[in-house]
Design a protein around this motif. Structure first.
Motif, PDB file in Angstrom:
ATOM      1  N   SER A  74      12.944   8.460   5.231  1.00  0.00           N
ATOM      2  CA  SER A  74      12.580   9.254   5.825  1.00  0.00           C
ATOM      3  C   SER A  74      10.727   9.820   6.526  1.00  0.00           C
ATOM      4  CB  SER A  74      12.222  10.137   4.031  1.00  0.00           C
ATOM      5  OG  SER A  74      10.729   9.906   3.557  1.00  0.00           O
ATOM      6  N   THR A  75      11.561  11.135   7.058  1.00  0.00           N
ATOM      7  CA  THR A  75       9.628  11.306   7.501  1.00  0.00           C
ATOM      8  C   THR A  75       8.561  11.394   6.278  1.00  0.00           C
ATOM      9  OG1 THR A  75      11.004  13.099   8.685  1.00  0.00           O
ATOM     10  CG2 THR A  75       8.439  13.675   8.996  1.00  0.00           C
ATOM     11  N   GLY A  76       8.881  11.349   5.232  1.00  0.00           N
ATOM     12  CA  GLY A  76       7.435  11.460   4.361  1.00  0.00           C
ATOM     13  C   GLY A  76       7.171   9.652   4.186  1.00  0.00           C
ATOM     14  N   THR A  77       8.092   9.070   4.331  1.00  0.00           N
ATOM     15  CA  THR A  77       7.706   8.033   3.678  1.00  0.00           C
ATOM     16  C   THR A  77       7.384   7.103   4.923  1.00  0.00           C
ATOM     17  OG1 THR A  77       9.792   7.852   2.426  1.00  0.00           O
ATOM     18  CG2 THR A  77       9.120   5.440   3.455  1.00  0.00           C
ATOM     19  N   ARG A  78       7.852   7.829   6.577  1.00  0.00           N
ATOM     20  CA  ARG A  78       7.259   7.283   7.559  1.00  0.00           C
ATOM     21  C   ARG A  78       6.202   7.788   7.637  1.00  0.00           C
ATOM     22  NH1 ARG A  78      11.585   8.795  10.268  1.00  0.00           N
ATOM     23  NH2 ARG A  78      10.878  10.533  11.352  1.00  0.00           N
ATOM     24  N   GLU A  79       5.495   8.702   7.917  1.00  0.00           N
ATOM     25  CA  GLU A  79       4.046   9.266   7.348  1.00  0.00           C
ATOM     26  C   GLU A  79       3.156   8.064   6.502  1.00  0.00           C
ATOM     27  OE1 GLU A  79       0.596  11.220   8.705  1.00  0.00           O
ATOM     28  OE2 GLU A  79       2.687  10.819   9.993  1.00  0.00           O
ATOM     29  N   ARG A  80       3.471   7.907   5.466  1.00  0.00           N
ATOM     30  CA  ARG A  80       2.887   7.434   4.662  1.00  0.00           C
ATOM     31  C   ARG A  80       3.252   5.611   4.603  1.00  0.00           C
ATOM     32  NH1 ARG A  80       6.491   8.318   0.345  1.00  0.00           N
ATOM     33  NH2 ARG A  80       7.070   5.832  -0.351  1.00  0.00           N
ATOM     34  N   ILE A  81       3.917   5.306   5.347  1.00  0.00           N
ATOM     35  CA  ILE A  81       4.049   3.975   5.892  1.00  0.00           C
ATOM     36  C   ILE A  81       2.956   3.634   6.928  1.00  0.00           C
ATOM     37  CG2 ILE A  81       4.304   2.556   7.502  1.00  0.00           C
ATOM     38  CD1 ILE A  81       7.192   2.556   5.770  1.00  0.00           C
ATOM     39  N   ARG A  82       3.051   4.950   8.218  1.00  0.00           N
ATOM     40  CA  ARG A  82       2.038   4.662   9.265  1.00  0.00           C
ATOM     41  C   ARG A  82       0.210   5.081   8.805  1.00  0.00           C
ATOM     42  NH1 ARG A  82      -1.165   8.440  11.952  1.00  0.00           N
ATOM     43  NH2 ARG A  82      -1.036  10.159  10.639  1.00  0.00           N
TER      44      ARG A  82
ATOM     45  N   ARG B  21       0.789  -1.355   0.383  1.00  0.00           N
ATOM     46  CA  ARG B  21       0.360   0.372   0.409  1.00  0.00           C
ATOM     47  C   ARG B  21       0.654   1.739   0.273  1.00  0.00           C
ATOM     48  NH1 ARG B  21      -4.827   1.805   1.407  1.00  0.00           N
ATOM     49  NH2 ARG B  21      -5.790  -0.697   0.973  1.00  0.00           N
ATOM     50  N   ALA B  22       1.633   1.216   0.731  1.00  0.00           N
ATOM     51  CA  ALA B  22       2.714   2.609   1.057  1.00  0.00           C
ATOM     52  C   ALA B  22       4.187   2.135  -0.237  1.00  0.00           C
ATOM     53  CB  ALA B  22       3.254   2.175   2.183  1.00  0.00           C
ATOM     54  N   GLY B  23       3.583   1.759  -1.114  1.00  0.00           N
ATOM     55  CA  GLY B  23       4.311   0.821  -1.719  1.00  0.00           C
ATOM     56  C   GLY B  23       6.366   1.358  -1.253  1.00  0.00           C
ATOM     57  N   VAL B  24       6.529   0.604  -0.265  1.00  0.00           N
ATOM     58  CA  VAL B  24       7.851   0.787   0.094  1.00  0.00           C
ATOM     59  C   VAL B  24       7.756  -0.886   0.323  1.00  0.00           C
ATOM     60  CG1 VAL B  24       7.893   2.846   1.096  1.00  0.00           C
ATOM     61  CG2 VAL B  24       7.614   0.854   2.347  1.00  0.00           C
ATOM     62  N   THR B  25       9.845  -0.868   0.630  1.00  0.00           N
ATOM     63  CA  THR B  25       9.263  -2.697   1.686  1.00  0.00           C
ATOM     64  C   THR B  25       9.370  -2.692   2.639  1.00  0.00           C
ATOM     65  OG1 THR B  25      12.199  -1.921   1.810  1.00  0.00           O
ATOM     66  CG2 THR B  25      12.111  -2.452  -0.005  1.00  0.00           C
ATOM     67  N   LYS B  26       9.187  -4.306   2.669  1.00  0.00           N
ATOM     68  CA  LYS B  26       8.856  -4.487   4.345  1.00  0.00           C
ATOM     69  C   LYS B  26      10.171  -4.415   5.244  1.00  0.00           C
ATOM     70  CE  LYS B  26       8.677  -9.275   3.647  1.00  0.00           C
ATOM     71  NZ  LYS B  26       8.070 -10.596   3.675  1.00  0.00           N
ATOM     72  N   GLY B  27      11.055  -4.450   4.543  1.00  0.00           N
ATOM     73  CA  GLY B  27      12.286  -3.595   5.576  1.00  0.00           C
ATOM     74  C   GLY B  27      11.917  -2.104   6.062  1.00  0.00           C
ATOM     75  N   ALA B  28      11.623  -1.732   5.635  1.00  0.00           N
ATOM     76  CA  ALA B  28      11.020   0.499   5.172  1.00  0.00           C
ATOM     77  C   ALA B  28       9.811   0.121   6.358  1.00  0.00           C
ATOM     78  CB  ALA B  28      11.292   0.536   4.224  1.00  0.00           C
ATOM     79  N   VAL B  29       8.878  -0.765   5.734  1.00  0.00           N
ATOM     80  CA  VAL B  29       7.764  -0.698   7.063  1.00  0.00           C
ATOM     81  C   VAL B  29       7.839  -0.860   8.391  1.00  0.00           C
ATOM     82  CG1 VAL B  29       5.983  -1.608   7.970  1.00  0.00           C
ATOM     83  CG2 VAL B  29       6.749  -1.809   5.385  1.00  0.00           C
ATOM     84  N   SER B  30       8.817  -2.042   8.607  1.00  0.00           N
ATOM     85  CA  SER B  30       9.307  -2.867   9.786  1.00  0.00           C
ATOM     86  C   SER B  30      10.190  -1.675  10.870  1.00  0.00           C
ATOM     87  CB  SER B  30      10.396  -4.351   9.880  1.00  0.00           C
ATOM     88  OG  SER B  30      10.843  -4.803  11.057  1.00  0.00           O
ATOM     89  N   ARG B  31      10.927  -0.701  10.158  1.00  0.00           N
ATOM     90  CA  ARG B  31      11.964   0.205  10.617  1.00  0.00           C
ATOM     91  C   ARG B  31      10.960   1.192  11.101  1.00  0.00           C
ATOM     92  NH1 ARG B  31      15.397  -1.276   6.372  1.00  0.00           N
ATOM     93  NH2 ARG B  31      14.608   0.411   5.432  1.00  0.00           N
TER      94      ARG B  31
END
Length: 346
Positions: free
Chosen positions: A38-46, A19-29
């Motif tokens: 990054s802050t933008g990626t973290r907010e997109r994952i949240r 859904r966020a267009g990132v890797t599972k590792g990025a979601v875990s971190r």
């Protein structure tokens, strides 16, 4: 389909990643340490996690040795304390104000005795039911801070231990407020001032009494009689009856109660004895519960920041669980609330 199964698949970390267009590792971190993205990626994952209704699997986190998102509170009192207690409802509200924003939870265990208490701490931490503890209700010669330090359990002590502590502490310092209260009584002409102490085994009850005794000495007054009320309305009433049983010059003209609940019990007894507050007996309490300002007359009291203790303690503990070094000591300051029950200075 198994009975009770709705057929709806629990969203996984892979779903969040897609859904966020990132890797599972990025979601875990992003959802655990918050570092490495990054802050933008973290907010997109949240946002993706919220949209999907994803929440961490606590069983999986435990097996992987990761924090469960729970903190423990072991209380050696009866659960019925929550009915009237001035401290715990506000304290728990402060904790929840922090934990709810981080998807953490509180595990509360009420225990009857010291042996069960120690076993509960060991079981909760050893079996990974909780990540750390908030330690309340410090007692004289309390062994819990040393025990938790030996266990290696992250913990924050709410209160001021006697001597040094290996664990970070957060304290409500009421010394100056109690000094101001005694000054108020002294300025109103009172020379015989009694104190109704709470639970004699609780360290904070002893510390309030010490602050009162020290302030009495500073103003050249001999500390009046001390009675014990156990932090209950009934206990406060019974202590007041014992104070009134003193005759002549032995009977105090002012009373400092170690809690507002005990003072409310005192109000009842003083009224039944035909004594007016503050004309005959001046009164002050401690805690500043909502009822204090609505008592008749409104009660002078020391405001203790129970909710702030809970929120600050929870924040410090969560920071510790994230690997941050805690402040060794955090001090909040009590506040004297002057109302009609203490009388006016002469």
């Amino acid at each position: 389909m198994t009975a009770g199964n709705t057929g709806r698949k629990r969203p996984t970390i892979s779903d969040v990643a897609r859904r966020a267009g990132v890797t599972k590792g990025a979601v875990s971190r992003a959802l655990n340490s918050g570092t490495g993205v990054s802050t933008g990626t973290r907010e997109r994952i949240r946002l993706a996690a919220v949209e999907l209704g994803w929440s961490p699997s606590y069983a999986a986190r435990a097996l992987n040795g990761k924090p469960l998102g729970t903190i423990g509170l072991v209380v050696r009192r009866s659960p019925e304390i929550l009915d009237f207690d001035a401290f715990f409802p506000s304290f728990l509200s402060g904790i929840e104000s922090v934990l709810s924003g981080e998807e953490h939870a509180t595990v509360i265990r009420f225990v009857p005795d010291a042996q069960t208490e120690a076993a509960t701490y060991e079981r909760l931490f050893g079996d990974r039911f909780v990540d750390g503890f908030l330690v309340t209700d410090l007692r004289v010669d309390d062994e819990r801070p040393a025990m938790l330090h030996r266990l290696g359990a992250p913990a924050v002590v709410v209160g001021a231990p006697e001597g040094s502590s290996d664990l970070p502490t957060i304290t409500n310092d009421a010394e100056e407020a109690i000094r101001g209260l005694v000054r108020r009584f002294a300025d109103a002409g009172h020379r015989r001032i009694a104190h109704v102490q709470g639970d004699r085994h609780m360290l904070h009850a002893l510390q309030r009494r010490r602050h009162w005794e020290q302030a009495m000495g500073e103003f050249g007054l001999e500390p009046g009689p001390v009675e014990h009320g156990g932090y209950t309305i009934v206990g406060g009433a019974q202590a007041t009856e014992r104070i009134l049983a003193r005759s002549g010059d032995e009977r105090p003209t002012a009373v400092f109660y170690g809690s507002d609940l005990m003072a409310i019990g005192g109000y009842s007894v003083l009224g039944e004895a035909g004594l007016a507050i503050p004309a005959d007996v001046a009164v002050a309490g401690f805690d500043d519960i909502p009822l204090a300002s609505f008592a008749s007359p409104p009660m002078t009291t020391v405001r203790s920041k129970h909710r702030a203790l809970g929120s600050a303690g929870a924040r410090i503990l969560l920071d510790m669980l994230k690997g941050q070094a805690p402040p060794l000591s955090t001090v909040l300051t009590g506040e004297l609330c002057i109302r009609d029950s203490s009388g006016d200075p002469v």
